[in-house]
Design a protein around this motif. Structure first.
Motif, PDB file in Angstrom:
ATOM      1  N   GLN A 201      -3.076  13.507  -1.157  1.00 33.09           N
ATOM      2  CA  GLN A 201      -3.745  12.387  -0.500  1.00 33.09           C
ATOM      3  C   GLN A 201      -3.177  11.053  -0.978  1.00 33.09           C
ATOM      4  OE1 GLN A 201      -7.901  12.529  -1.509  1.00 33.09           O
ATOM      5  NE2 GLN A 201      -7.547  12.276  -3.687  1.00 33.09           N
ATOM      6  N   LEU A 202      -3.333  10.026  -0.154  1.00 37.49           N
ATOM      7  CA  LEU A 202      -2.828   8.702  -0.501  1.00 37.49           C
ATOM      8  C   LEU A 202      -3.557   8.165  -1.723  1.00 37.49           C
ATOM      9  CD1 LEU A 202      -2.561   6.989   3.008  1.00 37.49           C
ATOM     10  CD2 LEU A 202      -0.792   8.226   1.752  1.00 37.49           C
ATOM     11  N   THR A 203      -2.812   7.582  -2.642  1.00 42.31           N
ATOM     12  CA  THR A 203      -3.404   6.981  -3.830  1.00 42.31           C
ATOM     13  C   THR A 203      -3.882   5.568  -3.498  1.00 42.31           C
ATOM     14  OG1 THR A 203      -1.303   6.056  -4.562  1.00 42.31           O
ATOM     15  CG2 THR A 203      -1.845   8.285  -5.322  1.00 42.31           C
ATOM     16  N   GLU A 204      -4.650   4.990  -4.389  1.00 44.59           N
ATOM     17  CA  GLU A 204      -5.112   3.612  -4.214  1.00 44.59           C
ATOM     18  C   GLU A 204      -3.920   2.666  -4.112  1.00 44.59           C
ATOM     19  OE1 GLU A 204      -6.891  -0.089  -4.166  1.00 44.59           O
ATOM     20  OE2 GLU A 204      -7.681   1.878  -3.612  1.00 44.59           O
ATOM     21  N   GLU A 205      -2.926   2.838  -4.994  1.00 51.58           N
ATOM     22  CA  GLU A 205      -1.765   1.956  -4.975  1.00 51.58           C
ATOM     23  C   GLU A 205      -0.984   2.096  -3.672  1.00 51.58           C
ATOM     24  OE1 GLU A 205      -2.889   2.828  -9.150  1.00 51.58           O
ATOM     25  OE2 GLU A 205      -2.466   4.078  -7.398  1.00 51.58           O
ATOM     26  N   ASN A 206      -0.816   3.321  -3.215  1.00 54.91           N
ATOM     27  CA  ASN A 206      -0.072   3.556  -1.984  1.00 54.91           C
ATOM     28  C   ASN A 206      -0.794   2.928  -0.790  1.00 54.91           C
ATOM     29  OD1 ASN A 206       0.977   5.353   0.428  1.00 54.91           O
ATOM     30  ND2 ASN A 206       2.401   5.648  -1.267  1.00 54.91           N
ATOM     31  N   THR A 207      -2.113   3.039  -0.773  1.00 51.92           N
ATOM     32  CA  THR A 207      -2.901   2.430   0.304  1.00 51.92           C
ATOM     33  C   THR A 207      -2.769   0.918   0.287  1.00 51.92           C
ATOM     34  OG1 THR A 207      -4.497   4.261   0.252  1.00 51.92           O
ATOM     35  CG2 THR A 207      -5.218   2.190   1.256  1.00 51.92           C
ATOM     36  N   ARG A 208      -2.860   0.319  -0.888  1.00 48.51           N
ATOM     37  CA  ARG A 208      -2.726  -1.137  -0.996  1.00 48.51           C
ATOM     38  C   ARG A 208      -1.346  -1.591  -0.542  1.00 48.51           C
ATOM     39  NH1 ARG A 208      -4.452  -2.630  -6.998  1.00 48.51           N
ATOM     40  NH2 ARG A 208      -3.652  -4.653  -6.315  1.00 48.51           N
ATOM     41  N   LEU A 209      -0.316  -0.817  -0.879  1.00 47.59           N
ATOM     42  CA  LEU A 209       1.042  -1.182  -0.481  1.00 47.59           C
ATOM     43  C   LEU A 209       1.210  -1.095   1.038  1.00 47.59           C
ATOM     44  CD1 LEU A 209       3.765  -2.073  -1.581  1.00 47.59           C
ATOM     45  CD2 LEU A 209       4.394   0.335  -1.847  1.00 47.59           C
ATOM     46  N   ARG A 210       0.525  -0.166   1.673  1.00 49.01           N
ATOM     47  CA  ARG A 210       0.593  -0.041   3.138  1.00 49.01           C
ATOM     48  C   ARG A 210      -0.031  -1.260   3.816  1.00 49.01           C
ATOM     49  NH1 ARG A 210       1.876   5.178   5.020  1.00 49.01           N
ATOM     50  NH2 ARG A 210       2.379   6.530   3.259  1.00 49.01           N
ATOM     51  N   TYR A 211      -1.187  -1.685   3.328  1.00 54.07           N
ATOM     52  CA  TYR A 211      -1.811  -2.876   3.911  1.00 54.07           C
ATOM     53  C   TYR A 211      -1.011  -4.128   3.602  1.00 54.07           C
ATOM     54  CZ  TYR A 211      -6.094  -0.628   5.565  1.00 54.07           C
ATOM     55  OH  TYR A 211      -6.993   0.143   6.262  1.00 54.07           O
ATOM     56  N   LEU A 212      -0.402  -4.192   2.426  1.00 57.95           N
ATOM     57  CA  LEU A 212       0.422  -5.350   2.082  1.00 57.95           C
ATOM     58  C   LEU A 212       1.654  -5.417   2.983  1.00 57.95           C
ATOM     59  CD1 LEU A 212       1.245  -7.770   0.394  1.00 57.95           C
ATOM     60  CD2 LEU A 212       2.153  -6.184  -1.334  1.00 57.95           C
ATOM     61  N   THR A 213       2.288  -4.276   3.220  1.00 60.34           N
ATOM     62  CA  THR A 213       3.453  -4.249   4.113  1.00 60.34           C
ATOM     63  C   THR A 213       3.068  -4.714   5.507  1.00 60.34           C
ATOM     64  OG1 THR A 213       4.400  -2.409   2.843  1.00 60.34           O
ATOM     65  CG2 THR A 213       5.290  -2.793   5.043  1.00 60.34           C
ATOM     66  N   SER A 214       1.920  -4.253   6.005  1.00 63.79           N
ATOM     67  CA  SER A 214       1.436  -4.697   7.318  1.00 63.79           C
ATOM     68  C   SER A 214       1.194  -6.200   7.328  1.00 63.79           C
ATOM     69  CB  SER A 214       0.145  -3.955   7.679  1.00 63.79           C
ATOM     70  OG  SER A 214       0.351  -2.561   7.739  1.00 63.79           O
ATOM     71  N   SER A 215       0.661  -6.716   6.232  1.00 62.53           N
ATOM     72  CA  SER A 215       0.387  -8.144   6.132  1.00 62.53           C
ATOM     73  C   SER A 215       1.681  -8.961   6.132  1.00 62.53           C
ATOM     74  CB  SER A 215      -0.422  -8.432   4.866  1.00 62.53           C
ATOM     75  OG  SER A 215      -0.792  -9.782   4.767  1.00 62.53           O
ATOM     76  N   LEU A 216       2.722  -8.444   5.478  1.00 61.78           N
ATOM     77  CA  LEU A 216       4.014  -9.131   5.463  1.00 61.78           C
ATOM     78  C   LEU A 216       4.629  -9.154   6.859  1.00 61.78           C
ATOM     79  CD1 LEU A 216       5.525  -7.683   2.143  1.00 61.78           C
ATOM     80  CD2 LEU A 216       4.581  -9.970   2.506  1.00 61.78           C
ATOM     81  N   ILE A 217       4.483  -8.064   7.605  1.00 56.91           N
ATOM     82  CA  ILE A 217       4.989  -8.029   8.981  1.00 56.91           C
ATOM     83  C   ILE A 217       4.172  -8.970   9.864  1.00 56.91           C
ATOM     84  CG2 ILE A 217       5.458  -6.547  10.961  1.00 56.91           C
ATOM     85  CD1 ILE A 217       7.216  -6.067   8.443  1.00 56.91           C
ATOM     86  N   GLU A 218       2.879  -9.070   9.582  1.00 56.77           N
ATOM     87  CA  GLU A 218       2.024  -9.997  10.327  1.00 56.77           C
ATOM     88  C   GLU A 218       2.485 -11.438  10.135  1.00 56.77           C
ATOM     89  OE1 GLU A 218      -2.430 -11.599   9.640  1.00 56.77           O
ATOM     90  OE2 GLU A 218      -2.335  -9.456  10.116  1.00 56.77           O
ATOM     91  N   ASP A 219       2.904 -11.787   8.934  1.00 58.37           N
ATOM     92  CA  ASP A 219       3.399 -13.141   8.679  1.00 58.37           C
ATOM     93  C   ASP A 219       4.608 -13.454   9.566  1.00 58.37           C
ATOM     94  OD1 ASP A 219       1.438 -13.427   6.787  1.00 58.37           O
ATOM     95  OD2 ASP A 219       2.764 -13.140   5.063  1.00 58.37           O
TER      96      ASP A 219
END
Length: 571
Positions: A201-219
């Protein structure tokens, strides 16, 4: 998208084909206990115990609440490429002059990276104001500003200077050998399924990195479309993701339209001047074409950009080198977001759901029933829907039908997308738990038996009503799309692949029956239970398959054996 699957056990090579992808990151966890991140992770974990019957009374957050909180968390976060000899203490002290740091962790993926979450978004703005564009001598730098930064030392560290003392906490799935040892050492088949889920299963760190990557693409997208949102969907957010899975993102432009409506007051109406095109599809293609060009030319860490604009659902595919994710970006795909939310609800209602889905997916990948390469294989989404349908058919049912969720919906839950009714209750706390206490071992065996004898030639699978229906077409496997009910989500599957699935399901049910009859004493060094199911398929060797004894023949052989023993005793 299909994620990286489990390989065959006992040191055997991976059977499943895999798409060429960049190296997945290994994480060094340095987050502080009791952070918002930890609280969010607890909220996202489905309640209830896999050990049948136990229910968690903690209020559960809706899918939208989790997405919004994760997005806000990502906006307070920066991604920094560091030199691997940087002093952690000095690094954090330097960043702290811009504001209090909430949590952080390091990971490796083509370099050494730090994910740093500040307590306030203003701290990020302060840091960006002090950040400069690098000079590359003869090369010219494109002065694109983002929250993906680089840390350089003005002078190299001295020989005896402080070195970072960090412990590597590997967040990749275990090796085949390690997985075999873990499963064989388990106390029961239920324990095996839970162990497999825990490891993948996805770890907390991996989940945070996924949302951060999405946020960078949003920028990047916001440079063209202010107030847009880039939201992760699919396996990254629906509770069924596993380490190594792709990152699917949705460019949502509806937020911009909502803001425009709210701003207009009075008798006058002011509108932006825009260009018009012939259809929504053409608009989608033009938008993604521009975003794809921007990612390719200006997006730091975005490599191998492909614009796949003539697919049924146009998308931009690329690799985000810093995070290690293979990414797909779409727009005008709101039904996919609703599907993610529906799976989130099903995965959160009962903890057995995720464990069973994870095991079935790994089983399918181990036997090459699924693949990351497009083709006639069964997809992970189809397998997940099959598990949900099976759990709806239990007596009593473990999961409610989609129609039941729709009847529980309030007015605020109503949702119609492109003429498709996507309404269902979104508040998990209003869904009454169903009283089923079957063990995971029973459910796994019954799953294989159920679909090993399913009338695929005449019936379709329908989680909206939770019952078989007559197939509307001649597709070998027909699984009705939950929302676009005229579509078959498994239309790509051909007859030979379906037949392989049926043969393997029957074989797996037979293996579990033998385990139940033999009643081994775990732990054992020999593969048993779930570990045995991940071994090479007997059904792939037709000569061996013919030698598989039926239950009737086995009972006859046992009877003859007992008679011989009794005769020898009398003699």
């Amino acid at each position: 998208m299909a994620g990286r699957g489990v390989g065959l056990l006992t040191g055997l090579p991976l059977r499943a084909q895999t798409r060429t992808r960049i190296r997945c990151p290994a994480f060094i966890r340095l987050s502080c206990a009791g952070t918002v991140a930890a609280d969010l992770r607890r909220e996202e974990q489905p309640s209830g115990s896999v050990e049948t019957g136990s229910k968690d009374k903690t209020p559960k957050k809706t899918f939208s609440e989790v997405q919004n909180e994760r997005r806000e968390q990502a906006q307070r976060t920066v991604l920094i490429h560091c030199q691997n000899k940087v002093s952690e203490r000095k690094f954090l002290k330097y960043l702290s002059q811009h504001g209090r740091i909430h949590s952080h962790f390091f990971y490796e993926s083509f370099g050494f990276y730090a994910v740093v979450e500040f307590c306030q978004k203003d701290s990020v703005d302060s840091l960006l104001k002090r950040t400069q564009t690098p000079a590359h001598g003869t090369e010219a730098a494109i002065p694109f500003r983002s929250r993906f930064l680089s840390l350089k030392l003005r002078s190299p560290p001295s020989q005896g200077s402080e070195q970072p003392q960090v412990l590597l906490n590997n967040q990749l799935p275990p090796s085949n050998r390690k997985l075999s040892e873990l499963l064989c050492a388990a106390e029961s088949i239920d324990d095996q399924l839970n162990t497999l889920l825990k490891e993948f299963q996805l770890t907390e760190e991996n989940t945070r990195l996924r949302y951060l990557t999405s946020s960078l693409i949003e920028d990047i997208a916001a440079a063209y479309f202010p107030d847009c949102r880039v939201k992760p969907f699919g396996s990254s957010v629906n509770t069924f993701g596993k380490l190594g899975c792709d990152l699917d993102m949705f460019l949502d432009l509806d937020e911009t339209k909502k803001l425009d409506i709210q701003k207009n007051k009075g008798n006058f109406l002011i509108e932006f001047q825009v260009k018009n095109v012939a259809s929504e599809r053409i608009a989608t293609q033009k938008i993604l074409s521009v975003i794809g060009e921007c990612l390719d030319h200006f997006g730091p860490g975005c490599v191998s950009v492909q614009k796949i604009l003539h697919a049924r659902c146009p998308l931009v595919r690329f690799s985000h080198q810093a995070s290690g994710f293979q990414c797909d970006l779409t727009t005008n795909n709101r039904i996919a977001m609703k599907s993610s939310e529906l799976l989130y609800i099903y995965g959160s209602l009962d903890a057995r759901v995720r464990a069973l889905v994870c095991s079935v997916r790994c089983w399918a990948r181990a036997h090459s029933l699924t693949s990351s390469i497009p083709g006639a294989w069964i997809t992970n989404f189809s397998l997940t829907v099959m598990v949900i349908f099976f759990l709806q058919r239990r007596s009593p049912p473990i999961l409610p039908t989609l129609d039941t969720l729709m009847t529980l919906a309030d007015e605020e839950d109503e949702c119609v997308i492109e003429g498709n009714n996507c309404t269902f209750i979104r508040d998990l706390n209003k869904i009454k738990p169903l009283e089923n206490t079957e063990s995971l071992e029973v459910l796994l065996k019954e799953f294989f038996e159920y679909f090993g004898n399913f009338a695929f030639n005449k019936n379709s699978i329908n989680i909206r009503q939770g019952r078989e229906q007559n197939k509307p077409d001649s597709s070998p496997l027909h699984i009705q799309n939950p929302f676009e009910t005229s579509l078959n989500i498994s239309k790509n599957v051909n007859q030979s692949q379906l037949q392989r699935f049926v043969e393997l399901a029957r074989e797996s049910a037979w293996v579990l029956q033998q385990e139940e009859a033999a009643a081994p004493c775990p732990p054992s060094k020999q593969p048993w239970g779930l570990a045995a199911l991940l071994l090479p398929s007997i059904a792939q060797n037709k000569k061996v398959q013919k030698k598989l004894p039926s239950e009737r023949i086995k009972s006859l052989l046992e009877s003859v054996k007992n008679n011989i023993a009794r005769s020898a005793t009398h003699t």
